[in-house]
Design a protein around this motif. Sequence first.
Motif, PDB file in Angstrom:
ATOM      1  N   UNK A 130      -1.591  10.867   0.390  1.00  0.00           N
ATOM      2  CA  UNK A 130      -2.555   9.919   0.959  1.00  0.00           C
ATOM      3  C   UNK A 130      -1.886   8.713   1.587  1.00  0.00           C
ATOM      4  N   UNK A 131      -0.561   8.738   1.696  1.00  0.00           N
ATOM      5  CA  UNK A 131       0.140   7.540   2.132  1.00  0.00           C
ATOM      6  C   UNK A 131      -0.260   7.113   3.546  1.00  0.00           C
ATOM      7  N   UNK A 132      -0.379   8.085   4.448  1.00  0.00           N
ATOM      8  CA  UNK A 132      -0.763   7.736   5.817  1.00  0.00           C
ATOM      9  C   UNK A 132      -2.152   7.123   5.873  1.00  0.00           C
ATOM     10  N   UNK A 133      -3.116   7.787   5.219  1.00  0.00           N
ATOM     11  CA  UNK A 133      -4.494   7.299   5.242  1.00  0.00           C
ATOM     12  C   UNK A 133      -4.621   5.944   4.545  1.00  0.00           C
ATOM     13  N   UNK A 134      -3.988   5.815   3.374  1.00  0.00           N
ATOM     14  CA  UNK A 134      -4.144   4.587   2.595  1.00  0.00           C
ATOM     15  C   UNK A 134      -3.401   3.422   3.244  1.00  0.00           C
ATOM     16  N   UNK A 135      -2.156   3.656   3.654  1.00  0.00           N
ATOM     17  CA  UNK A 135      -1.396   2.585   4.296  1.00  0.00           C
ATOM     18  C   UNK A 135      -2.046   2.178   5.609  1.00  0.00           C
TER      19      UNK A 135
ATOM     20  N   UNK B 274      -8.381   7.958  13.599  1.00  0.00           N
ATOM     21  CA  UNK B 274      -6.975   8.109  13.237  1.00  0.00           C
ATOM     22  C   UNK B 274      -6.807   8.299  11.732  1.00  0.00           C
ATOM     23  N   UNK B 275      -7.432   7.432  10.951  1.00  0.00           N
ATOM     24  CA  UNK B 275      -7.201   7.439   9.508  1.00  0.00           C
ATOM     25  C   UNK B 275      -7.817   8.630   8.806  1.00  0.00           C
ATOM     26  N   UNK B 276      -8.973   9.096   9.261  1.00  0.00           N
ATOM     27  CA  UNK B 276      -9.685  10.136   8.512  1.00  0.00           C
ATOM     28  C   UNK B 276      -9.543  11.535   9.111  1.00  0.00           C
TER      29      UNK B 276
ATOM     30  N   UNK C  46       0.821  -1.208   0.000  1.00  0.00           N
ATOM     31  CA  UNK C  46       0.000   0.000   0.000  1.00  0.00           C
ATOM     32  C   UNK C  46       0.857   1.262   0.000  1.00  0.00           C
ATOM     33  N   UNK C  47       1.941   1.275   0.789  1.00  0.00           N
ATOM     34  CA  UNK C  47       2.809   2.456   0.844  1.00  0.00           C
ATOM     35  C   UNK C  47       3.444   2.735  -0.516  1.00  0.00           C
ATOM     36  N   UNK C  48       3.790   1.682  -1.255  1.00  0.00           N
ATOM     37  CA  UNK C  48       4.452   1.864  -2.548  1.00  0.00           C
ATOM     38  C   UNK C  48       3.468   2.241  -3.652  1.00  0.00           C
ATOM     39  N   UNK C  49       2.204   1.996  -3.456  1.00  0.00           N
ATOM     40  CA  UNK C  49       1.194   2.395  -4.438  1.00  0.00           C
ATOM     41  C   UNK C  49       0.603   3.771  -4.130  1.00  0.00           C
ATOM     42  N   UNK C  50       0.693   4.209  -2.881  1.00  0.00           N
ATOM     43  CA  UNK C  50      -0.001   5.427  -2.454  1.00  0.00           C
ATOM     44  C   UNK C  50       0.779   6.683  -2.831  1.00  0.00           C
ATOM     45  N   UNK C  51       0.078   7.756  -3.232  1.00  0.00           N
ATOM     46  CA  UNK C  51       0.745   9.049  -3.389  1.00  0.00           C
ATOM     47  C   UNK C  51       1.120   9.609  -2.024  1.00  0.00           C
ATOM     48  N   UNK C  52       2.123  10.481  -1.985  1.00  0.00           N
ATOM     49  CA  UNK C  52       2.605  11.034  -0.720  1.00  0.00           C
ATOM     50  C   UNK C  52       1.476  11.620   0.112  1.00  0.00           C
TER      51      UNK C  52
ATOM     52  N   UNK D 215       6.579  11.536   8.100  1.00  0.00           N
ATOM     53  CA  UNK D 215       5.404  12.013   7.357  1.00  0.00           C
ATOM     54  C   UNK D 215       5.723  13.280   6.576  1.00  0.00           C
ATOM     55  N   UNK D 216       4.915  13.535   5.531  1.00  0.00           N
ATOM     56  CA  UNK D 216       4.995  14.787   4.799  1.00  0.00           C
ATOM     57  C   UNK D 216       6.002  14.826   3.672  1.00  0.00           C
ATOM     58  N   UNK D 217       6.740  13.739   3.435  1.00  0.00           N
ATOM     59  CA  UNK D 217       7.722  13.700   2.346  1.00  0.00           C
ATOM     60  C   UNK D 217       7.581  12.391   1.575  1.00  0.00           C
TER      61      UNK D 217
END
Length: 464
Positions: A138-143, A313-315, A130-136, A447-449
């Motif tokens: 949305x990475x936290x929310x998606x992962x 947490x996620x949203x 998930x981290x490797x597919x997610x854009x920066x 986070x953030x990068x």
Amino acid sequence: MTLPPDTPGPHTRRLDLIAVVATFGGLLFGYDTGVINGALEPLKADFGLTAVTEGLVTATLLVGAALGGLTGGGLNDRVGRKKALTDIAVVFFVGTLGCVFAPELVVLLVSRFVLGWAVGAASVTVPVYLAELAPTERRGTLSGRNELAIVIGQMLAFIINAIIANLWGDHDGVWRYMLAVAAVPAVCLFVGMLQMPESPRWLIARNRYDDALEVLMQVRSEDRARAEMREVELLAQEEKATHSGSLADLAVPWIRRLILIGCFLAMAQQVTGINSVMYYGTQLLTEAGFSADAAIVANVANGVLAVVGTVICLFWVIDRFPRRSLIIFGFCATTICHGLIMAAAAILPAGQTRAYIVLILCVTFVFFMQMALNAPVWVCLSELFPLHVRGLGMGISILCMWLMNATLTFLFPVITEMAGLQAMFGLFFVLGIVVVLVLLKFLPNTSGRSLEDLEEAFSRGEMR
């Protein structure tokens, strides 16, 4: 390198679908670890378990998970994230059948070990995928959706356990019904992953640039996909020139430091005792003062608060606060809860008052754990390591996580039987204080990068 914004479109829905399918691995993780909570009592009656063999039945899965975490990282580096998850689904199914039809304790322990391997391998593969597919952005929310799937799996296990216990509790081998339900999401994961794409970053690492761009075009706007492709290609070329991508990388000081931080963070998550509560919640509440029938129903509250905390947490939380700050806050909150549970168990007399106070403190602990700690830890681990050793770093960290989990899980019924709840939660309280002090000094913010920016910063020694 500044990337163009990832504008919404059909690719967003495609990425959400991929996340849903992949997180069936997390759902299985949650169900298979949580189902033992309600299955233990009828299982103890059928197999005549003592406190030690009860700990073995629960901890054997976690020992298998430790091995799965270690070998699963190498597996997803070798065959790819997609193929690894497809294979893991098969092992989930086989392990479930072995548990359901186990005629004796030895067969059950072996099957629990096999099932544990799948749990551990999923725990290291799904967050990376998930981290490797997610854009920066949305990475936290998606992962973090993997953690949501885990707690939903545990909540479903608690609810299904309570329903089965109330409807068929007088049946011989009722625990087999509880375990059998896990076969359904295993089939869903297998069938679903056949239709999903491979990680573009893994494809680039294997020189499959056209395939990687094709995948990125499925889950990004076109401008963003091409820009990310250039960034990851450049970094992959630099890595090939300077790194081996093997155990030899542990000789590199900054990589070794990141892996040590990852291992400590993974173990720290377990010394909160979250899994002792999720595995032994029914027994814990019985010890606190509830009847056996009331405890299995009251335990559902732990599952519900886990889901509520994870959703918040996620949203609303994970991508709004620095990962480092959120994790440290989470450890502070859970440690305070442990101190209060220890005090309540030690001071209050046995009875309904103590039972309900312990229940309230337990669900408060679970809420803070999920709202500020569990998902951020998993996401942080998936972000922490450079691409060429991401599978290795995750594998070693998850190995440490599961070994700590297995140790605490085995000791929980033994220590509780010998010295009561106050001793076990006193141990969690002391360990929590140590964790907070260490993380304040060593934990970097991830986070953030982009993953590539993080890697470049860490390689320069910038660990904050």
